[in-house]
Scaffold this motif. Structure first.
Motif, mmCIF file in Angstrom:
data_model
loop_
_atom_site.group_PDB
_atom_site.id
_atom_site.type_symbol
_atom_site.label_atom_id
_atom_site.label_comp_id
_atom_site.label_asym_id
_atom_site.label_seq_id
_atom_site.Cartn_x
_atom_site.Cartn_y
_atom_site.Cartn_z
ATOM 1 N N LEU A 1 0.919 -1.205 -0.094
ATOM 2 C CA LEU A 1 -0.169 0.155 -0.050
ATOM 3 C C LEU A 1 0.895 1.356 0.086
ATOM 4 O O LEU A 1 0.648 2.131 -0.757
ATOM 5 C CB LEU A 1 -0.970 -0.158 1.263
ATOM 6 C CG LEU A 1 -2.279 -0.984 1.059
ATOM 7 C CD1 LEU A 1 -2.867 -1.046 2.509
ATOM 8 C CD2 LEU A 1 -2.870 -0.509 -0.025
ATOM 9 N N THR A 2 1.898 1.076 0.891
ATOM 10 C CA THR A 2 2.883 2.460 1.050
ATOM 11 C C THR A 2 3.393 2.593 -0.558
ATOM 12 O O THR A 2 3.532 3.602 -1.155
ATOM 13 C CB THR A 2 3.819 2.113 2.095
ATOM 14 O OG1 THR A 2 3.343 2.120 3.440
ATOM 15 C CG2 THR A 2 4.856 3.525 1.827
ATOM 16 N N LEU A 3 3.771 1.591 -1.092
ATOM 17 C CA LEU A 3 4.529 1.677 -2.440
ATOM 18 C C LEU A 3 3.625 2.093 -3.553
ATOM 19 O O LEU A 3 3.852 2.933 -4.286
ATOM 20 C CB LEU A 3 5.018 0.169 -2.897
ATOM 21 C CG LEU A 3 6.449 -0.085 -2.155
ATOM 22 C CD1 LEU A 3 6.898 -1.383 -2.375
ATOM 23 C CD2 LEU A 3 7.614 0.988 -2.408
ATOM 24 N N ALA A 4 2.273 1.649 -3.313
ATOM 25 C CA ALA A 4 1.539 2.029 -4.431
ATOM 26 C C ALA A 4 1.101 3.583 -4.223
ATOM 27 O O ALA A 4 0.942 3.991 -5.312
ATOM 28 C CB ALA A 4 0.340 1.260 -4.252
ATOM 29 N N VAL A 5 1.043 3.937 -3.090
ATOM 30 C CA VAL A 5 0.654 5.511 -3.176
ATOM 31 C C VAL A 5 1.582 6.258 -3.441
ATOM 32 O O VAL A 5 1.453 7.024 -4.457
ATOM 33 C CB VAL A 5 0.206 5.798 -1.485
ATOM 34 C CG1 VAL A 5 -0.075 7.332 -1.265
ATOM 35 C CG2 VAL A 5 -1.089 5.112 -1.297
ATOM 36 N N VAL A 6 2.866 5.921 -3.255
ATOM 37 C CA VAL A 6 3.976 6.863 -3.708
ATOM 38 C C VAL A 6 4.273 6.616 -5.165
ATOM 39 O O VAL A 6 4.438 7.351 -5.905
ATOM 40 C CB VAL A 6 5.245 6.451 -2.913
ATOM 41 C CG1 VAL A 6 6.630 7.523 -3.365
ATOM 42 C CG2 VAL A 6 4.854 6.688 -1.418
ATOM 43 N N ALA A 7 4.067 5.318 -5.807
ATOM 44 C CA ALA A 7 4.296 4.895 -6.834
ATOM 45 C C ALA A 7 3.429 5.469 -7.942
ATOM 46 O O ALA A 7 3.844 5.901 -9.102
ATOM 47 C CB ALA A 7 4.270 3.489 -7.294
ATOM 48 N N ALA A 8 2.125 6.070 -7.520
ATOM 49 C CA ALA A 8 1.292 6.808 -8.573
ATOM 50 C C ALA A 8 2.008 7.960 -8.849
ATOM 51 O O ALA A 8 1.511 8.743 -10.089
ATOM 52 C CB ALA A 8 -0.049 7.032 -7.483
ATOM 53 N N PHE A 9 2.877 8.723 -8.167
ATOM 54 C CA PHE A 9 3.548 9.882 -8.478
ATOM 55 C C PHE A 9 4.978 9.709 -8.814
ATOM 56 O O PHE A 9 5.460 10.593 -9.765
ATOM 57 C CB PHE A 9 3.295 10.893 -7.183
ATOM 58 C CG PHE A 9 2.153 11.049 -6.881
ATOM 59 C CD1 PHE A 9 1.034 12.041 -7.385
ATOM 60 C CD2 PHE A 9 1.339 10.405 -5.818
ATOM 61 C CE1 PHE A 9 -0.102 12.353 -7.121
ATOM 62 C CE2 PHE A 9 -0.027 10.804 -5.198
ATOM 63 C CZ PHE A 9 -0.940 11.694 -5.960
ATOM 64 N N VAL A 10 5.539 8.819 -8.186
ATOM 65 C CA VAL A 10 6.906 8.617 -8.506
ATOM 66 C C VAL A 10 7.278 7.012 -8.534
ATOM 67 O O VAL A 10 7.394 6.135 -7.635
ATOM 68 C CB VAL A 10 7.486 9.048 -7.247
ATOM 69 C CG1 VAL A 10 9.327 8.905 -7.609
ATOM 70 C CG2 VAL A 10 7.601 10.369 -6.770
ATOM 71 N N PRO A 11 6.873 6.495 -9.725
ATOM 72 C CA PRO A 11 7.160 5.073 -10.153
ATOM 73 C C PRO A 11 8.448 4.366 -9.799
ATOM 74 O O PRO A 11 8.589 3.180 -9.253
ATOM 75 C CB PRO A 11 6.781 4.719 -11.593
ATOM 76 C CG PRO A 11 6.321 6.027 -11.791
ATOM 77 C CD PRO A 11 6.689 7.362 -10.927
ATOM 78 N N PHE A 12 9.561 5.234 -9.547
ATOM 79 C CA PHE A 12 10.962 4.865 -9.173
ATOM 80 C C PHE A 12 10.919 4.577 -7.888
ATOM 81 O O PHE A 12 12.098 3.715 -7.481
ATOM 82 C CB PHE A 12 11.823 6.115 -9.540
ATOM 83 C CG PHE A 12 13.372 5.818 -9.369
ATOM 84 C CD1 PHE A 12 13.892 5.247 -10.551
ATOM 85 C CD2 PHE A 12 14.058 5.908 -8.461
ATOM 86 C CE1 PHE A 12 15.000 4.704 -10.473
ATOM 87 C CE2 PHE A 12 15.367 5.705 -8.360
ATOM 88 C CZ PHE A 12 16.079 4.982 -9.458
ATOM 89 N N VAL A 13 10.168 4.521 -6.918
ATOM 90 C CA VAL A 13 10.160 4.043 -5.724
ATOM 91 C C VAL A 13 10.194 2.725 -5.615
ATOM 92 O O VAL A 13 10.619 2.195 -4.629
ATOM 93 C CB VAL A 13 8.984 4.838 -4.877
ATOM 94 C CG1 VAL A 13 7.723 4.025 -5.265
ATOM 95 C CG2 VAL A 13 8.844 4.405 -3.454
ATOM 96 N N ILE A 14 9.928 2.189 -6.522
ATOM 97 C CA ILE A 14 9.652 0.464 -6.328
ATOM 98 C C ILE A 14 11.057 0.053 -6.678
ATOM 99 O O ILE A 14 11.545 -1.003 -6.151
ATOM 100 C CB ILE A 14 8.702 0.003 -7.609
ATOM 101 C CG1 ILE A 14 7.166 0.395 -7.000
ATOM 102 C CG2 ILE A 14 8.876 -1.602 -7.748
ATOM 103 C CD1 ILE A 14 6.039 -0.178 -8.079
ATOM 104 N N VAL A 15 11.730 0.642 -7.601
ATOM 105 C CA VAL A 15 13.099 0.457 -8.075
ATOM 106 C C VAL A 15 14.096 0.687 -6.852
ATOM 107 O O VAL A 15 14.862 -0.080 -6.317
ATOM 108 C CB VAL A 15 13.636 1.332 -9.097
ATOM 109 C CG1 VAL A 15 15.180 1.071 -9.347
ATOM 110 C CG2 VAL A 15 12.965 0.946 -10.290
ATOM 111 N N LEU A 16 13.678 1.931 -6.011
ATOM 112 C CA LEU A 16 14.231 2.291 -4.787
ATOM 113 C C LEU A 16 14.295 1.093 -3.692
ATOM 114 O O LEU A 16 15.127 0.643 -3.055
ATOM 115 C CB LEU A 16 13.877 3.785 -4.289
ATOM 116 C CG LEU A 16 14.652 4.705 -4.763
ATOM 117 C CD1 LEU A 16 13.831 5.944 -4.239
ATOM 118 C CD2 LEU A 16 15.948 4.906 -4.756
#
Length: 613
Positions: free
Chosen positions: A112-127
């Motif tokens: 859920l945390t990754l999904a919310v942030v990835a909606a704006f910054v997809p690179f967060v999943i790579v991080l």
């Protein structure tokens, strides 16, 4: 926010800093020391990552700053290693450290945390994947392999949950022609001006200058020197995250990576969170482990580490006093908001051309140095952060500009007229009177636009150039009679559309419009041709066709009140409802798991107390 987009913008910018600081406090709480939480809170607030992000206009950096400590906390729980889990459950909250969290709950929570942030910054999943790998390598170096596989599996599964929650948009990124740019952003670059010293001090902008910029390293180094047991082990893991972040970013700035990275603050945010965790572990080691050493240099280092945090935060006092953190006092919004009105009236587009990091909206790649984007009238909003894939007629905007840049026409305005483009904006600075992030538009492109006979430059101020298209027509207009072919977008060069009659000036719903049609003829609707569009004039449907090879054209054989609307395909509606249902299902299931874990933990505590009695 009931339409108060200015307030929303302020909350989305300023609110990221307290969210990140609270996350740092929460990240250190399992350590079992209030002073450790205070140390993490203070160090994370004092590291200049968010203030440089604000000064450089990097909202992505602010969002990752807000999320980084929460992700580190989730990974600590995923590992199940003390103090975040029951293995060697020494300190921390008793209920939290006595009961092993369920993997499903950890996956859904991190997802859920990754999904919310990835909606704006997809690179967060790579991080997230990179941070998990760094923690795993640090664990191997400590010869503590317990929890490594669990951490990697949970992080990978959480990433899949985040991708699923953002489908089908996330699938567009994966299947796009340039997947990496879709994930890292158009502004991702390899090569830059930041040296290794800048990165070690987090000096990606106006904050973090030497000599005080080095002070935070003392606080982070303390647990490695005096720590023991799990405090030393987690300090090593945290430092592996720090070193990996610095190393990758330095390699990118030096031009050694085959792919580009987002702005420096995006990568430095998890580095700052890991350093804050190391500082918290240092204070815990000071309270627990230092007493086992005789008086000497370790005690002096502890005092120096505490002094370093204070000195490192000292330069930020000036930003705290005025609240600006050296962000520019003016923006270009005041320069063009008098031109761009979002009130009901003739509908038009604004075409933005320039470096991707300077565009106020998300867009698409024009060439290696320039990106392009569009907005429909008005000042850009948060919604313009979501460009969608460059499908339909959107690439024709770039094709038209290329024709002008290659000197094949001096009437670019005529080419752009059926697309409803009224203004072309070329930003070269992030804000007036600042050289931070200044990137000039290539001279060939600027010269080509200056030679167009139907583009009139509007003097605004240094750092931004605006052209008005004197040949423009409304996105919804009844066209005058046209001679010649109308099968290709280049046919518009021969047509004068300035005599068009704007119609349907009132917006209706998300994409529709309504109003009156006061003239008969070919009604142009400047949107990618699609049979889903329908126009009713005086209650009677009219025929639709394609003009210029891409736009909708309706046969306005009568006048009167009219309504334009789009029939959304059933599959699209079902997909949207399915996505909403998936979010609700994940949130509810996650909450039920947390409630169950808390009840189990409470029962364990009550059982222990009964046994003691």
């Amino acid at each position: 926010f009931f339409g108060a987009t200015g307030v929303l913008r302020t909350v989305l910018i300023v609110g990221t800093i307290p969210i990140g600081a609270v996350g740092a406090w929460r990240m250190a709480r399992p350590i079992g020391s209030v002073r450790a939480s205070v140390a993490a809170f203070a160090v994370y607030l004092a590291i200049p990552v968010p203030y440089n992000a604000m000064a450089r206009g990097s909202w992505s950096g602010l969002l990752i700053y807000a999320a980084a400590p929460w992700l580190l906390l989730a990974m600590g729980r995923a590992s199940g290693i003390a103090p975040f889990g029951p293995v060697q459950a020494d300190p921390g909250d008793q209920a939290e450290s006595s009961v092993r969290r369920r993997p499903v709950g950890l996956i859904l929570g991190m997802g859920l945390t990754l999904a919310v942030v990835a909606a704006f910054v997809p690179f967060v999943i790579v991080l997230a994947a990179a941070v998990a790998l760094a923690i795993a390598v640090g664990s191997l170096l400590c010869f503590r392999v317990a929890g490594v596989v669990r951490l990697l599996v949970i992080t990978a599964a959480a990433s899949l949950v985040a991708i699923a929650l953002n489908a089908p948009w996330s699938l567009d990124l994966v299947t796009a022609d340039s997947t990496w740019e879709g994930i890292a952003g158009l502004g991702s670059t390899t090569g830059g001006s930041l040296t290794l010293g800048h990165l070690l001090r987090f000096e990606s902008g106006p904050w973090g200058a030497a000599p005080l910029g080095w002070a935070f390293l003392l606080a982070g180094a303390l647990p490695v020197v005096i720590g023991r047991s799990w405090r030393l082990e987690w300090a090593v893991r945290a430092w592996f995250v720090v070193i990996a972040g610095w190393g990758v970013l330095w390699a990118s700035q030096a031009g050694h990576l085959p792919v580009g990275l987002p702005t420096a603050e995006v990568v430095l945010a998890p580095v700052a969170a890991a350093l804050a965790l190391a500082a918290a572990l240092g204070l815990a080691s000071f309270e627990t482990d230092l007493r086992s050493y005789g008086f000497g240099w370790r005690q002096l280092l502890s005092a120096a580490a505490a002094l370093g945090v204070i000195l490192g935060a000292f330069p930020l006092a000036s930003g705290l006093i005025d609240g600006r953190w050296r962000t520019p006092s003016q923006s270009f919004v005041s320069s063009y908001e008098t031109l761009f009105t979002d009130e009901d009236g003739p509908a038009y587009r604004v075409l933005w051309l320039g470096d991707a990091t300077l565009l106020p909206v998300a867009g698409w790649r024009y060439d290696d140095d320039v990106a392009y984007a569009t907005t429909e009238g008005g000042v850009p909003t948060v919604l313009d952060r979501f460009p969608g894939p460059p499908t339909g007629a959107s690439p024709l905007l770039a094709d038209s500009v290329r024709i002008a840049e290659q000197r094949w026409t001096n009437r670019l305005g005529h080419l752009l007229a059926p697309m409803g483009v009224r203004y072309l904006v070329l930003p070269e600075q992030v804000a007036p009177s600042t050289m931070v992030g200044s990137v000039a538009v290539p001279a060939d492109l600027r010269d080509a636009l200056g030679q167009q006979l139907d583009l009139r430059e509007i003097p605004i101020r240094e750092g931004i150039t605006i052209y008005e298209n004197t040949a423009w027509t409304s996105m919804r207009s009844v066209l005058p009679e046209r001679e010649g072919a109308q099968d290709d977008y280049t046919d518009a060069i021969r047509h004068d559309l300035t005599g068009s009659t704007p119609v349907l000036e009132e917006r209706f719903g998300a994409v529709g419009a309504r109003g009156t049609v006061d003239a008969k003829g070919d009604l142009l609707f400047a949107s990618t041709s699609d049979p889903g569009w329908h126009l009713d004039i005086d209650g009677v449907p009219v025929g639709r066709s394609t003009t210029y090879g891409w736009a909708n054209q309706f046969a306005a054989t009568r006048t009167g009140p009219a309504a334009l609307n789009f029939t959304t395909p059933l599959a699209h509606t079902l997909a949207g409802l399915g996505q909403v249902a998936l979010w609700v299902l994940v949130i509810v299931f996650r909450r039920r798991i947390r409630i169950s874990e808390r009840r189990t933990a409470a029962a364990v505590v009550v059982g222990d107390e009964t046994e003691v009695r």
